[in-house]
Design a protein around this motif. Structure first.
Motif, mmCIF file in Angstrom:
data_model
loop_
_atom_site.group_PDB
_atom_site.id
_atom_site.type_symbol
_atom_site.label_atom_id
_atom_site.label_comp_id
_atom_site.label_asym_id
_atom_site.label_seq_id
_atom_site.Cartn_x
_atom_site.Cartn_y
_atom_site.Cartn_z
ATOM 1 N N GLY A 1 0.809 -1.211 0.000
ATOM 2 C CA GLY A 1 0.000 0.000 0.000
ATOM 3 C C GLY A 1 0.839 1.255 0.000
ATOM 4 O O GLY A 1 2.076 1.234 0.085
ATOM 5 N N ASP A 2 0.183 2.381 -0.073
ATOM 6 C CA ASP A 2 0.851 3.676 0.048
ATOM 7 C C ASP A 2 -0.129 4.634 0.715
ATOM 8 O O ASP A 2 -1.129 4.214 1.303
ATOM 9 N N ALA A 3 0.162 5.893 0.633
ATOM 10 C CA ALA A 3 -0.622 6.876 1.377
ATOM 11 C C ALA A 3 -2.083 6.946 0.921
ATOM 12 O O ALA A 3 -2.945 7.387 1.685
ATOM 13 N N ARG A 4 -2.373 6.497 -0.276
ATOM 14 C CA ARG A 4 -3.751 6.634 -0.772
ATOM 15 C C ARG A 4 -4.377 5.325 -1.255
ATOM 16 O O ARG A 4 -5.574 5.291 -1.510
ATOM 17 N N THR A 5 -3.590 4.304 -1.426
ATOM 18 C CA THR A 5 -4.125 3.017 -1.846
ATOM 19 C C THR A 5 -3.845 1.973 -0.770
ATOM 20 O O THR A 5 -2.766 1.950 -0.178
ATOM 21 N N ALA A 6 -4.821 1.109 -0.544
ATOM 22 C CA ALA A 6 -4.742 0.163 0.560
ATOM 23 C C ALA A 6 -3.832 -1.016 0.231
ATOM 24 O O ALA A 6 -3.668 -1.399 -0.932
ATOM 25 N N ALA A 7 -3.260 -1.585 1.254
ATOM 26 C CA ALA A 7 -2.448 -2.780 1.090
ATOM 27 C C ALA A 7 -3.329 -3.953 0.675
ATOM 28 O O ALA A 7 -4.529 -4.000 0.959
ATOM 29 N N LYS A 8 -2.704 -4.924 -0.003
ATOM 30 C CA LYS A 8 -3.466 -6.090 -0.412
ATOM 31 C C LYS A 8 -2.532 -7.293 -0.573
ATOM 32 O O LYS A 8 -1.390 -7.147 -1.004
ATOM 33 N N THR A 9 -3.052 -8.445 -0.232
ATOM 34 C CA THR A 9 -2.329 -9.705 -0.409
ATOM 35 C C THR A 9 -3.252 -10.705 -1.080
ATOM 36 O O THR A 9 -4.420 -10.845 -0.694
ATOM 37 N N VAL A 10 -2.754 -11.396 -2.114
ATOM 38 C CA VAL A 10 -3.508 -12.477 -2.737
ATOM 39 C C VAL A 10 -2.684 -13.754 -2.631
ATOM 40 O O VAL A 10 -1.453 -13.727 -2.640
ATOM 41 N N THR A 11 -3.378 -14.876 -2.536
ATOM 42 C CA THR A 11 -2.716 -16.166 -2.345
ATOM 43 C C THR A 11 -3.243 -17.175 -3.349
ATOM 44 O O THR A 11 -4.451 -17.240 -3.615
ATOM 45 N N VAL A 12 -2.343 -17.963 -3.918
ATOM 46 C CA VAL A 12 -2.741 -19.074 -4.779
ATOM 47 C C VAL A 12 -2.101 -20.343 -4.247
ATOM 48 O O VAL A 12 -1.083 -20.311 -3.543
ATOM 49 N N SER A 13 -2.724 -21.466 -4.600
ATOM 50 C CA SER A 13 -2.184 -22.779 -4.243
ATOM 51 C C SER A 13 -1.834 -23.511 -5.524
ATOM 52 O O SER A 13 -2.681 -23.669 -6.413
ATOM 53 N N ALA A 14 -0.594 -23.967 -5.616
ATOM 54 C CA ALA A 14 -0.141 -24.683 -6.803
ATOM 55 C C ALA A 14 0.432 -26.027 -6.377
ATOM 56 O O ALA A 14 1.068 -26.150 -5.328
ATOM 57 N N GLY A 15 0.181 -27.042 -7.184
ATOM 58 C CA GLY A 15 0.621 -28.382 -6.834
ATOM 59 C C GLY A 15 1.931 -28.759 -7.484
ATOM 60 O O GLY A 15 2.206 -28.396 -8.627
ATOM 61 N N GLY A 16 2.720 -29.531 -6.762
ATOM 62 C CA GLY A 16 3.951 -30.103 -7.293
ATOM 63 C C GLY A 16 3.880 -31.609 -7.168
ATOM 64 O O GLY A 16 3.821 -32.149 -6.061
ATOM 65 N N LYS A 17 3.840 -32.300 -8.296
ATOM 66 C CA LYS A 17 3.712 -33.751 -8.262
ATOM 67 C C LYS A 17 4.940 -34.394 -7.624
ATOM 68 O O LYS A 17 6.039 -33.849 -7.655
ATOM 69 N N ALA A 18 4.723 -35.581 -7.074
ATOM 70 C CA ALA A 18 5.853 -36.368 -6.596
ATOM 71 C C ALA A 18 6.647 -36.882 -7.797
ATOM 72 O O ALA A 18 6.124 -37.038 -8.904
#
Length: 669
Positions: A533-550
């Motif tokens: 974020g900064d002085a006028r725009t809000a902070a944000k976090t996005v999360t994804v889940s990705a798979g790794g095969k054996a």
């Protein structure tokens, strides 16, 4: 016990009178002075406290341990004198060159050099018992002692070529308890000495002259006396007694009441500053421990309450009599004790100044770029007049070190108000401060507003996608429009590696708002894109889940040849041989493989069952498939190893489900 004042009238004794003893010394480097500090001291008890303003040192006697501890104004120990059995009362010489100490063991008064912290003299007192208290008045050092179950007063005169000791000076019958008398004196009033007996209720005022002591007045004034002191003009004596729960002052002319300093329960210490300010101590678990009054003012200008450093419900308590002013009145030194018997020297700054309290009230939330109102009030034990100026500082994301706003002035009663239009969003703090004056310490108060910021768009690709083991995958974040900040950080948190979340990319997005971080997919992973974020725009976090095969690799051994049947390569085995099925998988504690078996007949492959086998710590497994037997001759079989995600399957969920390739086998005679 009398606490030392800012100047004394004794001269240094002649060297011919010095009788040196065996007191030992340890010295530490001196520190700088600081107000409102506290440090634990290695003490078993506290008998007396004296302050040397010239050298900025504090002396504390420890009768139980038989030592004197010397600290600087920041409560840091600079020296320790040991070998002083029963050392108690302390006094400072006129030139601040010596500290005198009453030492019960050996019946003596010693002198300690204030520059070297070494014992410079020892004055024998004729073998009397129980010397413990000291005071200076009329050019002599007066000491209290107990002998034959009675309290007595003696004097030590160091003004001549030889020290002169006189015992059994005149004392009122009411002051002759079985313990050494307590003293109150002041260098500005050298002709007056106040005397009382601990635990009694009688106080006497004595005139001091060359011939000794003359009783001026004696009266029962307080119960369970703990300490007393006189004012610099010699006109008042102030007591600290178990009863009443105040610090009363009496005229030294006739012991009539003058003023009552309103303290609290169980008064146990009193000390008067050179300017007449009064510090009164109380034994208080749940209230102020030190109360400071202006001379003649019945209500406390300031109070100090000790925190709880022990294991009880109440706070630490003031050691009886362990209270002393710095000669310049800038500090009060107090010794506290907690419930575990630990002693701390507390340095109380600006004690004679009223400490204002500033409350600030701002709205809990507000809209950026719109005006908001802030109100508040300043109060003090010594009231401040209307029109008192206060400074205002706003701290926000644009001004993290603070921006000064227009000053405000108080209205009647200390109220104030102002308005402001915050240009930045996020946490905005308004701090209102008073710089202090001759009678008030500096003070400040603050409140915080949650100011709105514009929401931002932030995306991250590859959510719920599954990748082959070890594949390098680019995770791309896309940031929408912002005010100033264009930095995005990308973090990865692979399952089960014990490392937690770590940074894989941080930087400024490109002209299209994109930034990518690469991760090798050895395990299932959570990936985060973070915009602060900064002085006028809000902070944000996005999360994804990705798979790794054996990673699953298989082979067959103990076959006699390979050959093709149609387009498929088969491992040929005799009906009596025992072929091995070999598997290698990326390891993880407790991991198992699933072995699948199929048989070919009537033109199709049919399931023949599945079974789980434990892998070694290196991720390897060898399964003996057993002898096929005569009934299997001419049949086709195939085998494969698989990692099946799930604790109830392959034992964990660190990877995504993966299958090895089929291995084909043909049985012959």
């Amino acid at each position: 016990m009398r606490r030392q004042k800012h100047r004394r009238i004794l001269t240094t004794a002649t060297a011919l009178a010095v009788l040196f003893s065996s007191a030992s010394l340890s010295v530490a480097a001196a520190g700088s002075a600081a107000a409102d500090t506290s440090k634990v001291l290695s003490l078993k008890s506290v008998g007396d406290v004296v302050v040397d303003g010239v050298h900025q040192r504090v002396y504390l006697s420890d009768p139980t341990a038989g030592k004197i501890v010397v600290t600087d104004y920041a409560a840091t120990v600079v020296a320790t004198l040991t070998g002083l059995s029963g050392v108690n009362g302390l006094e400072l010489s006129a030139d601040s060159g010596q500290v005198y100490a009453a030492v019960t063991g050996g019946s003596r008064i010693i002198a300690v050099d204030t520059q070297t912290y070494t014992q410079s003299a020892s004055y024998a007192l004729g073998g009397l018992d129980g010397v413990s208290t000291l005071a200076q008045a009329g050019g002599k050092l007066w000491f209290g002692y107990a002998a034959n179950y009675s309290g007595h007063i003696g004097s030590l005169d160091l003004s001549g070529p030889e020290p002169v000791v006189q015992l059994s000076q005149q004392i009122s019958q009411g002051h002759s308890g079985s313990v050494a008398p307590e003293f109150g004196s002041d260098p500005a009033a050298p002709g007056v000495l106040a005397v009382g007996v601990r635990e009694s209720d009688v106080v006497g005022i004595y005139d001091v002259s060359d011939s000794g002591l003359t009783l001026r007045v004696s009266k029962s004034v307080a119960g369970n006396l703990r300490e007393l002191d006189i004012t610099p003009d010699g006109k008042e004596v102030i007591t600290a007694s178990g009863s009443p729960y105040v610090h009363p002052a009496f005229s030294t002319a006739d012991l009539s009441p003058v003023v009552t300093y309103q303290s609290s329960d169980y008064p146990n210490a009193v000390d008067v500053a050179p300017g007449g300010e009064v510090a009164g101590g109380t034994f208080s678990w749940y209230g102020p421990d030190v109360h400071v009054f202006s001379h003649g003012g019945p209500n406390a200008v300031r109070t100090f309450e000790f925190p709880n450093t022990g294991n009880s419900s109440g706070g630490d308590t003031l050691v009886p009599g362990a209270l002393a002013w710095a000669p310049d009145s800038s500090r009060v030194f107090a010794v506290s004790e907690n419930s575990e018997g630990v002693f701390s020297l507390r340095v109380l700054g600006d004690p004679a100044k009223s400490l204002p309290s500033i409350t600030v009230s701002a709205p809990s939330s507000a809209t950026r770029a719109k005006a908001l109102a802030v109100t508040g009030k300043i109060t003090a034990s010594v009231a401040l007049p209307a029109g008192t100026p206060l400074t205002v500082t706003r701290t926000d994301l644009d001004f993290p070190k603070g921006k000064s706003l227009a000053a405000v002035v108080t209205k009647a009663g200390g109220a104030f108000s102002f308005s402001d239009t915050p240009s930045a969003g996020g946490r905005v703090t308004y701090k209102v401060s008073y710089t202090g004056d001759a009678t008030h310490a500096p003070a400040s108060g603050s409140d915080t507003v949650a100011v709105s910021r514009t929401a931002v768009t932030l995306t991250l690709n590859n959510n719920k996608k599954v990748f082959s083991y070890g594949t390098s995958v680019a995770f791309t974040a896309v940031l929408g429009k912002t005010y100033k900040n264009r930095t995005v950080k990308i973090y990865a948190d692979p399952a089960g590696d014990g490392k937690g979340k770590y940074l894989i990319k941080s930087g400024t997005v490109n002209s299209t708002g994109k930034i990518s971080g690469t991760l090798k997919m050895y395990r299932n992973s959570s990936v985060y894109a973070v915009y602060d974020g900064d002085a006028r725009t809000a902070a944000k976090t996005v999360t994804v889940s990705a798979g790794g095969k054996a990673k699953v690799a298989t082979s067959v051994s103990r076959h006699y040849k390979t050959g093709r049947i149609g387009a498929t390569t088969y491992h040929y085995v005799h009906k009596t041989s025992q072929p091995y099925f070999n598997t290698t998988m990326n390891p993880y504690p407790g991991r198992k493989l699933r072995l699948d078996i199929q048989t070919y007949y009537k033109g199709a492959w049919h399931n023949g069952g599945a079974q789980y086998f434990k892998l070694s710590s290196a991720g390897k497994s060898v399964v003996n498939l057993g002898k096929p037997g005569s009934s299997s001759v001419g049949y086709k079989f195939r085998f494969r190893a698989a990692y099946i995600k799930g604790a109830d399957r392959s034992g964990d969920s660190v990877n995504s489900t993966a299958y090895g390739s089929w291995k084909y086998m043909y049985v012959t005679n």
